[in-house]
Motif scaffolding. Structure first.
Motif, PDB file in Angstrom:
ATOM      1  N   ILE A  14       0.866  -1.262   0.004  1.00  0.00           N
ATOM      2  CA  ILE A  14      -0.162  -0.056   0.012  1.00  0.00           C
ATOM      3  C   ILE A  14       1.061   1.270   0.136  1.00  0.00           C
ATOM      4  CG2 ILE A  14      -1.361   1.222   1.551  1.00  0.00           C
ATOM      5  CD1 ILE A  14      -2.975  -1.363   2.481  1.00  0.00           C
ATOM      6  N   GLU A  15       1.971   1.336   0.904  1.00  0.00           N
ATOM      7  CA  GLU A  15       2.602   2.428   0.842  1.00  0.00           C
ATOM      8  C   GLU A  15       3.620   2.696  -0.456  1.00  0.00           C
ATOM      9  OE1 GLU A  15       6.735   4.125   3.270  1.00  0.00           O
ATOM     10  OE2 GLU A  15       6.051   1.815   3.555  1.00  0.00           O
ATOM     11  N   LEU A  16       3.976   1.639  -1.004  1.00  0.00           N
ATOM     12  CA  LEU A  16       4.635   1.820  -2.371  1.00  0.00           C
ATOM     13  C   LEU A  16       3.647   2.351  -3.504  1.00  0.00           C
ATOM     14  CD1 LEU A  16       7.155   1.552  -4.074  1.00  0.00           C
ATOM     15  CD2 LEU A  16       6.673  -0.936  -4.303  1.00  0.00           C
ATOM     16  N   MET A  17       2.389   1.525  -3.481  1.00  0.00           N
ATOM     17  CA  MET A  17       1.468   1.942  -4.222  1.00  0.00           C
ATOM     18  C   MET A  17       1.183   3.553  -4.329  1.00  0.00           C
ATOM     19  SD  MET A  17      -1.063  -1.431  -4.671  1.00  0.00           S
ATOM     20  CE  MET A  17      -2.294  -0.401  -5.516  1.00  0.00           C
ATOM     21  N   GLY A  18       0.836   4.054  -2.912  1.00  0.00           N
ATOM     22  CA  GLY A  18       0.715   5.199  -2.532  1.00  0.00           C
ATOM     23  C   GLY A  18       1.660   6.212  -3.165  1.00  0.00           C
ATOM     24  N   GLU A  19       3.011   5.831  -2.940  1.00  0.00           N
ATOM     25  CA  GLU A  19       4.076   6.737  -3.473  1.00  0.00           C
ATOM     26  C   GLU A  19       4.055   6.603  -5.000  1.00  0.00           C
ATOM     27  OE1 GLU A  19       7.850   8.199  -4.730  1.00  0.00           O
ATOM     28  OE2 GLU A  19       7.116   5.956  -5.010  1.00  0.00           O
ATOM     29  N   ILE A  20       3.795   5.774  -5.841  1.00  0.00           N
ATOM     30  CA  ILE A  20       3.846   5.735  -7.104  1.00  0.00           C
ATOM     31  C   ILE A  20       2.690   6.647  -7.733  1.00  0.00           C
ATOM     32  CG2 ILE A  20       3.168   4.355  -9.090  1.00  0.00           C
ATOM     33  CD1 ILE A  20       4.561   2.017  -7.707  1.00  0.00           C
ATOM     34  N   GLN A  21       1.363   6.542  -7.016  1.00  0.00           N
ATOM     35  CA  GLN A  21       0.489   7.233  -7.319  1.00  0.00           C
ATOM     36  C   GLN A  21       0.748   8.799  -7.311  1.00  0.00           C
ATOM     37  OE1 GLN A  21      -3.599   5.871  -6.844  1.00  0.00           O
ATOM     38  NE2 GLN A  21      -3.947   7.600  -5.423  1.00  0.00           N
ATOM     39  N   LYS A  22       1.268   9.210  -6.115  1.00  0.00           N
ATOM     40  CA  LYS A  22       1.579  10.380  -5.817  1.00  0.00           C
ATOM     41  C   LYS A  22       2.643  11.128  -6.748  1.00  0.00           C
ATOM     42  CE  LYS A  22       0.358  10.451  -1.011  1.00  0.00           C
ATOM     43  NZ  LYS A  22       0.650  10.417   0.494  1.00  0.00           N
ATOM     44  N   ASN A  23       3.625  10.303  -7.106  1.00  0.00           N
ATOM     45  CA  ASN A  23       4.850  10.900  -7.706  1.00  0.00           C
ATOM     46  C   ASN A  23       5.168  10.498  -9.035  1.00  0.00           C
ATOM     47  OD1 ASN A  23       5.291  12.714  -5.124  1.00  0.00           O
ATOM     48  ND2 ASN A  23       5.962  10.744  -4.201  1.00  0.00           N
ATOM     49  N   HIS A  24       4.553   9.341  -9.441  1.00  0.00           N
ATOM     50  CA  HIS A  24       5.317   8.637 -10.726  1.00  0.00           C
ATOM     51  C   HIS A  24       4.250   8.401 -11.839  1.00  0.00           C
ATOM     52  CE1 HIS A  24       9.130   8.276  -8.649  1.00  0.00           C
ATOM     53  NE2 HIS A  24       8.427   7.971  -7.554  1.00  0.00           N
ATOM     54  N   VAL A  25       2.909   9.191 -11.774  1.00  0.00           N
ATOM     55  CA  VAL A  25       2.050   8.998 -12.815  1.00  0.00           C
ATOM     56  C   VAL A  25       2.117  10.145 -13.760  1.00  0.00           C
ATOM     57  CG1 VAL A  25      -0.240   8.541 -13.148  1.00  0.00           C
ATOM     58  CG2 VAL A  25       0.580   7.511 -11.391  1.00  0.00           C
ATOM     59  N   ASP A  26       2.231   9.847 -14.951  1.00  0.00           N
ATOM     60  CA  ASP A  26       2.253  10.989 -16.310  1.00  0.00           C
ATOM     61  C   ASP A  26       0.661  11.079 -16.726  1.00  0.00           C
ATOM     62  OD1 ASP A  26       4.971  11.194 -15.871  1.00  0.00           O
ATOM     63  OD2 ASP A  26       5.321   9.645 -17.289  1.00  0.00           O
ATOM     64  N   ASP A  27       0.702  12.022 -17.521  1.00  0.00           N
ATOM     65  CA  ASP A  27      -0.632  12.319 -18.110  1.00  0.00           C
ATOM     66  C   ASP A  27      -1.299  11.178 -18.928  1.00  0.00           C
ATOM     67  OD1 ASP A  27      -0.694  14.649 -17.146  1.00  0.00           O
ATOM     68  OD2 ASP A  27      -0.282  15.903 -18.858  1.00  0.00           O
ATOM     69  N   ILE A  28      -0.331  10.801 -19.698  1.00  0.00           N
ATOM     70  CA  ILE A  28      -0.714   9.284 -20.331  1.00  0.00           C
ATOM     71  C   ILE A  28      -0.059   8.210 -19.938  1.00  0.00           C
ATOM     72  CG2 ILE A  28      -0.708   8.064 -22.686  1.00  0.00           C
ATOM     73  CD1 ILE A  28      -0.867  10.758 -23.856  1.00  0.00           C
ATOM     74  N   ASP A  29      -0.396   7.380 -18.931  1.00  0.00           N
ATOM     75  CA  ASP A  29       0.384   6.491 -18.225  1.00  0.00           C
ATOM     76  C   ASP A  29      -0.321   4.949 -17.886  1.00  0.00           C
ATOM     77  OD1 ASP A  29       1.733   5.072 -16.238  1.00  0.00           O
ATOM     78  OD2 ASP A  29       2.553   7.060 -15.679  1.00  0.00           O
ATOM     79  N   PRO A  30       0.086   4.094 -18.456  1.00  0.00           N
ATOM     80  CA  PRO A  30      -0.717   2.724 -18.157  1.00  0.00           C
ATOM     81  C   PRO A  30      -0.715   2.454 -16.729  1.00  0.00           C
ATOM     82  CG  PRO A  30       1.616   2.218 -19.046  1.00  0.00           C
ATOM     83  CD  PRO A  30       1.430   3.658 -19.047  1.00  0.00           C
ATOM     84  N   GLN A  31      -0.222   3.038 -15.775  1.00  0.00           N
ATOM     85  CA  GLN A  31      -0.267   2.637 -14.319  1.00  0.00           C
ATOM     86  C   GLN A  31      -1.614   3.250 -13.694  1.00  0.00           C
ATOM     87  OE1 GLN A  31       4.167   2.942 -12.495  1.00  0.00           O
ATOM     88  NE2 GLN A  31       3.481   4.925 -13.713  1.00  0.00           N
ATOM     89  N   LYS A  32      -2.233   4.174 -14.549  1.00  0.00           N
ATOM     90  CA  LYS A  32      -3.400   4.843 -13.740  1.00  0.00           C
ATOM     91  C   LYS A  32      -4.599   3.574 -13.609  1.00  0.00           C
ATOM     92  CE  LYS A  32      -3.244   9.255 -15.973  1.00  0.00           C
ATOM     93  NZ  LYS A  32      -3.836  10.259 -17.098  1.00  0.00           N
ATOM     94  N   SER A  33      -5.058   2.841 -14.487  1.00  0.00           N
ATOM     95  CA  SER A  33      -5.984   1.950 -14.405  1.00  0.00           C
ATOM     96  C   SER A  33      -5.540   0.819 -13.564  1.00  0.00           C
ATOM     97  CB  SER A  33      -6.547   1.284 -15.899  1.00  0.00           C
ATOM     98  OG  SER A  33      -5.520   0.862 -16.368  1.00  0.00           O
ATOM     99  N   TYR A  34      -4.160   0.476 -13.464  1.00  0.00           N
ATOM    100  CA  TYR A  34      -3.706  -0.573 -12.456  1.00  0.00           C
ATOM    101  C   TYR A  34      -3.792  -0.172 -11.319  1.00  0.00           C
ATOM    102  CZ  TYR A  34      -1.934  -3.165 -16.581  1.00  0.00           C
ATOM    103  OH  TYR A  34      -1.808  -3.907 -18.111  1.00  0.00           O
ATOM    104  N   LEU A  35      -3.661   0.946 -10.866  1.00  0.00           N
ATOM    105  CA  LEU A  35      -3.442   1.397  -9.709  1.00  0.00           C
ATOM    106  C   LEU A  35      -4.928   1.680  -9.128  1.00  0.00           C
ATOM    107  CD1 LEU A  35      -0.819   4.510  -9.846  1.00  0.00           C
ATOM    108  CD2 LEU A  35      -0.839   2.421  -8.047  1.00  0.00           C
ATOM    109  N   LEU A  36      -5.932   2.157  -9.848  1.00  0.00           N
ATOM    110  CA  LEU A  36      -7.330   2.180  -9.375  1.00  0.00           C
ATOM    111  C   LEU A  36      -7.898   0.972  -9.250  1.00  0.00           C
ATOM    112  CD1 LEU A  36      -8.196   4.811 -11.863  1.00  0.00           C
ATOM    113  CD2 LEU A  36      -8.060   5.385  -9.437  1.00  0.00           C
ATOM    114  N   LEU A  37      -7.718  -0.023 -10.062  1.00  0.00           N
ATOM    115  CA  LEU A  37      -8.218  -1.438  -9.951  1.00  0.00           C
ATOM    116  C   LEU A  37      -7.383  -2.036  -8.678  1.00  0.00           C
ATOM    117  CD1 LEU A  37      -8.459  -2.510 -13.756  1.00  0.00           C
ATOM    118  CD2 LEU A  37     -10.385  -2.355 -12.068  1.00  0.00           C
ATOM    119  N   GLY A  38      -6.227  -1.679  -8.597  1.00  0.00           N
ATOM    120  CA  GLY A  38      -5.413  -2.316  -7.422  1.00  0.00           C
ATOM    121  C   GLY A  38      -5.997  -1.802  -6.040  1.00  0.00           C
TER     122      GLY A  38
END
Length: 385
Positions: free
Chosen positions: A224-248
């Motif tokens: 949870i801590e690592l996912m939160g850190e990624i969400q706050k600091n490592h997500v770009d405008d166009i980024d495949p991580q968005k949907s993975y984070l939300l579903l995660g």
């Protein structure tokens, strides 16, 4: 293939393909196998695939990597088209042949081998999952640790499907697998690894659902801590991580239930911010079509007072709308699972939902928003009891 009568077309196709593979040119073999990959969708009786599968398996160890790739593609596609019936009839024959290609010298072949295995074992009964876990588990973990990014992406997906196939029997295997995937999530920080990172999030949370709360809770805080850190600091405008984070987040909430509440303070504000950003991206998206230019002219004629109405002309039928739909579903899960634990965020969430209900022209999104608003009312009611 617009029309496929197997009694007429299959013999003709088979004759052509036999002639094609007689040539020494790999391109003919490749084309023949790719054509066969489309046949499964049009055959009703899985036994009709017997000669086709014998034909395809013959090329899994061809000297040319693109022919091996095409044979794996055919296996994976037909396995997906004829789910359950295909596995019941061919899994014990095909899987051992495919497993050999996990050691192939060409990464694209290895990646496609993993994709074929994923289709073969998806929805497999857990008794069969455990039957094959020894031959799949170690090679998959090895490739997650040592493969190139393309191979790692396929391997983490295979691991997720393997865990789902084994269900609760995967528990003894989970701790080691989770640590390895977590290290990938932690270490894959370069921009080119965003897809890999997203799939690592998917793997950790999907396998977490499989093994259950007791096991997942052991390493949940650091995930949870690592996912939160990624969400706050490592997500770009166009980024495949968005949907993975939300579903995660949705899966973690379902796993932990009320035990997820203490983590909300560090998660929900940035999640709502991410959702707002996705909506803003969709609002500001521009295209060069004549239709959009005509709409722009009409909207410009409305004047300053109607400026906010311009967004109503925008048709929301893009990847962004899918992300918005996922986001709304996540908020609904938060409300349903956490009830009064979500009360501090109801006001801001409701404002966001009302905005979407007013501005979105995507019917599916609007329906999801209406359902989510109802769940917010449920949160308020539960807090007042």
């Amino acid at each position: 293939i617009l029309f496929f009568d197997q009694s007429i077309t299959l013999p003709i196709l088979s004759g052509l393909l036999v002639e094609m593979v007689k040539t020494s040119d790999w391109r003919y073999k490749y084309s023949a196998l790719m054509a066969l990959s489309q046949v499964g969708e049009y055959i009703d009786d899985v036994t009709e695939l017997d000669p086709i599968m014998v034909f395809v398996i013959e090329f899994t160890h061809n000297e040319h990597p693109k022919v091996r790739y095409a044979s794996l593609h055919a296996i994976g596609q037909v396995a997906d088209d004829k789910k359950a019936a295909f596995q019941e009839r061919y899994l014990h024959i095909i899987l051992p042949k495919v497993l050999d290609l996990l050691n192939d010298s060409v990464p694209h072949v290895v990646s496609h081998c993993l994709a074929a295995i994923t289709n073969l074992i998806e929805q497999m009964p857990k008794d069969k999952g455990m039957q094959y876990i020894d031959s799949l588990y170690e090679p998959t973990l090895h490739l997650i640790q040592n493969g190139i990014s393309l191979v790692r992406e396929s391997a983490v997906t295979t691991l997720s499907v393997l865990a789902a196939a084994c269900e609760e029997l995967f528990v003894p295997y989970w701790a080691r697998a989770a640590e390895i995937v977590y290290e990938i999530l932690k270490g894959a920080t370069k921009r080119e690894y965003k897809q890999l990172r997203g799939q690592a999030i998917e793997c950790l949370t999907v396998t977490g659902l499989v093994v259950g709360k007791q096991e997942f809770a052991k390493i949940a805080p650091k995930i949870i801590e690592l996912m939160g850190e990624i969400q706050k600091n490592h997500v770009d405008d166009i980024d495949p991580q968005k949907s993975y984070l939300l579903l995660g987040w949705e899966r973690i909430c379902q796993i932990l239930g009320q035990d997820f509440v203490p983590f909300l303070e560090g998660i929900v504000p940035s999640t709502l911010q991410l959702i707002e950003h996705i909506i803003q991206e969709e609002t500001n998206k521009k295209t060069d079509t004549n239709e959009d230019k005509e709409k722009a002219e009409v909207m410009n004629s409305l004047g300053e007072e109607a400026r906010d109405k311009r967004e109503l002309f925008h048709q929301v039928n893009t990847a962004h709308s899918e992300e918005i739909h996922i986001s709304v579903d996540l908020l609904k899960v938060f409300a349903l699972e956490l009830k009064e634990g979500y009360i501090p965020y109801v006001e801001r969430t409701s404002e966001l939902l009302v905005y979407l209900l007013d501005k979105s022209s995507n019917e599916n999104v609007r329906t999801a928003v209406a359902e989510c608003l109802a769940s917010m009312i449920g949160v308020i009611k539960s807090s007042s009891v």
